[in-house]
Design a protein around this motif. Structure first.
Motif, PDB file in Angstrom:
ATOM      1  N   CYS A 301      28.796  30.894   9.159  1.00  0.00           N
ATOM      2  CA  CYS A 301      28.668  29.638   9.882  1.00  0.00           C
ATOM      3  C   CYS A 301      29.888  28.783   9.559  1.00  0.00           C
ATOM      4  O   CYS A 301      30.172  28.532   8.387  1.00  0.00           O
ATOM      5  CB  CYS A 301      27.398  28.926   9.438  1.00  0.00           C
ATOM      6  SG  CYS A 301      27.248  27.272  10.089  1.00  0.00           S
ATOM      7  N   CYS A 304      28.678  25.127   7.946  1.00  0.00           N
ATOM      8  CA  CYS A 304      28.230  24.950   6.559  1.00  0.00           C
ATOM      9  C   CYS A 304      28.664  26.105   5.659  1.00  0.00           C
ATOM     10  O   CYS A 304      28.327  26.123   4.478  1.00  0.00           O
ATOM     11  CB  CYS A 304      26.719  24.776   6.515  1.00  0.00           C
ATOM     12  SG  CYS A 304      25.798  26.271   6.875  1.00  0.00           S
ATOM     13  N   CYS A 318      22.399  29.371  12.623  1.00  0.00           N
ATOM     14  CA  CYS A 318      22.615  29.384  11.182  1.00  0.00           C
ATOM     15  C   CYS A 318      21.291  29.091  10.488  1.00  0.00           C
ATOM     16  O   CYS A 318      20.641  28.095  10.789  1.00  0.00           O
ATOM     17  CB  CYS A 318      23.649  28.340  10.806  1.00  0.00           C
ATOM     18  SG  CYS A 318      23.813  28.128   9.045  1.00  0.00           S
ATOM     19  N   CYS A 321      21.864  25.475   8.314  1.00  0.00           N
ATOM     20  CA  CYS A 321      22.032  24.178   8.960  1.00  0.00           C
ATOM     21  C   CYS A 321      21.456  24.149  10.372  1.00  0.00           C
ATOM     22  O   CYS A 321      21.386  23.082  10.986  1.00  0.00           O
ATOM     23  CB  CYS A 321      23.490  23.761   8.966  1.00  0.00           C
ATOM     24  SG  CYS A 321      24.535  24.758  10.026  1.00  0.00           S
TER      25      CYS A 321
HETATM   26 ZN   LIG Z   1      25.433  26.548   9.027  1.00  0.00          ZN
END
Ligand SMILES: [Zn+2]
Length: 438
Positions: A301, A304, A318, A321
């Motif tokens: 991701c 994050c 993800c 997040c």
């Molecule tokens: Zn993420």
């Protein structure tokens, strides 16, 4: 079963591993034979779960006739299963490892304890140092290698201090020479000599050390031993013909540096990853060459930096997040030291186009609704998304052998490609610079 291994141990050729644990692959494959595997290992093992996996008639009969006499079927103890499960949880592979995979790793672990006399060679957790020094008076190489090479080892033990001095002197000389000539290569040289020294201590094989060191040291070591061969290097002459005819110690030990305690042959990435991180040996089931580096891809991701190690067809969001459309495919590898590495592009720039304007509205009156769908999927818990996932799974279940199956052109189905589209979708970016019409 031990009697079966006896005739094979008598051969002069050094085998790669003491014990080999095999997966279903070799048994099911018609190309593989037990003799091929026994040429690289003293004994072959597998688990009852693997045998239970063999379902089709041809493979069953192949197992019964060809493999059964040579393979020892053994189920791992619950304790080893527990240790492997704990470790797999730490590497993040636990979720994707099947019970059979886990059993194979556990069997490998168990055999490792038997051959190496403990878990001193293994890691407690990923990325950590190996558990401990080799127990004193337990040189498994000496115990397993057999009678014929033992004499050589004894000889080597006598010569050991002299050769060590010689080699270290040679290495020092090289270091000095390199210091004199180029300054850049000197920092590389010092760790390699250390490695060589440790390798030397581990194997008690000077050839193994040569293999691990850099080329310059090898050259100098040769020139110190016999300066005559320096000029005839690379040419086959009457004086060195015998060396080319018979596998020289250098050539043979370059391929087989150390005899492996236990090796596991598998192609499953999750298993390979766990094995390398545990420091269990890994072999390629087809070529029987030791694998020291496993490469694969993961999803990362970019919002994050969470890494999804085992992406599935439905990993669109993800897990940390919750962002959609932020997952990027990234190359990764696990090396023999159990280090898991992500290979990120240097100076990689994410495409930030489309972050200025809102998602465009759908254009009515066309089948594909041009623009974007009515309700674009932006988060995982949207009903549109769950419906799309369901539709996708249905699509995959379609059986081509089904007599009622109609191709799309006949059935009139117009949906093509993946039904799941996260965000506005590809090519629907309103900020994108389009192709200019001439
Ligand atoms: Zn993420």
């Amino acid at each position: 079963m031990a009697a079966l291994a006896a005739p094979t141990t008598g051969t002069t050729k050094e085998k790669l591993a003491t014990y080999l644990v095999i997966d279903t692959g070799p048994i099911v494959s018609s190309a593989a034979s037990p003799s091929y595997y026994l040429s690289s290992a003293d004994r072959i093992f597998t688990t009852p779960a693997v045998i239970a996996e063999i379902k089709d008639e041809a493979s069953r009969s192949r197992w019964e006739t060809i493999w059964k006499p040579f393979v020892e079927v053994r189920s791992p103890k619950p304790n080893s299963l527990k240790v492997v499960a704990e470790f797999a949880k730490k590497t993040g592979d636990y979720r994707v490892l099947s019970a059979t995979d886990m059993g194979l790793i556990a069997l490998g672990y168990e055999l490792e304890l038997e051959v190496a006399g403990g878990d001193w060679r293994l890691r407690e957790a990923p990325g950590k140092e190996c558990k401990g020094p080799k127990p004193e008076g337990w040189g498994w190489e000496g115990k397993i290698v057999g009678e014929a090479p033992k004499k050589e080892e004894e000889k080597k033990k006598d010569e050991e201090p002299k050769e060590e001095e010689k080699s270290s002197a040679a290495v020092e000389e090289v270091a000095e020479q390199l210091e004199a000539t180029t300054l850049e290569t000197t920092p590389v040289e010092s760790p390699s000599t250390e490695e060589a020294a440790t390798a030397y201590e581990d194997h008690q094989q000077p050839e193994g050390m040569v293999e691990t060191t850099d080329e310059p040291t090898e050259e100098v070591a040769e020139s110190n031993e016999d300066s005559e061969d320096d000029d005839s290097d690379g040419w086959i002459t009457p004086s060195n013909l015998h060396r080319h005819m018979h596998p020289t110690p250098k050539a043979s030990t370059a391929a087989v540096v150390e005899k492996l305690t236990v090796a596991i042959a598998t192609v499953d990435f999750a298993m390979q990853n766990t094995l390398l991180q545990m420091n269990l040996h890994l072999l390629s089931p087809t070529s029987l060459i030791r694998i020291k580096n496993v490469r694969s891809t993961v999803l990362r991701c970019h919002a994050c930096f969470f890494v999804i190690k085992h992406p599935t067809a439905t990993s669109h969001f993800c897990p940390r997040c919750g962002s959609g459309d932020t997952l990027r495919r990234v190359g990764c590898s696990t090396d023999a030291n159990g280090v898991f590495k992500l290979h990120l592009k240097k100076n990689f720039q994410h495409n930030v186009r489309g972050n200025v304007f809102a998602i465009p509205k759908p254009v009515a009156g066309t089948c594909s609704m041009k623009g974007v769908p009515d309700a674009p999927v932006l988060r995982e818990d949207q009903k549109e998304y769950t419906r799309a996932v369901k539709w996708e799974s249905y699509r995959k279940e379609k059986d081509l052998m089904d007599q009622d199956y109609l191709p799309n052109i006949l059935s009139g189905t117009r949906r093509r490609g993946s039904a799941i589209r996260v965000g506005a979708g590809r090519g629907k970016n309103p900020n994108q610079v389009g192709r200019k019409r001439k």
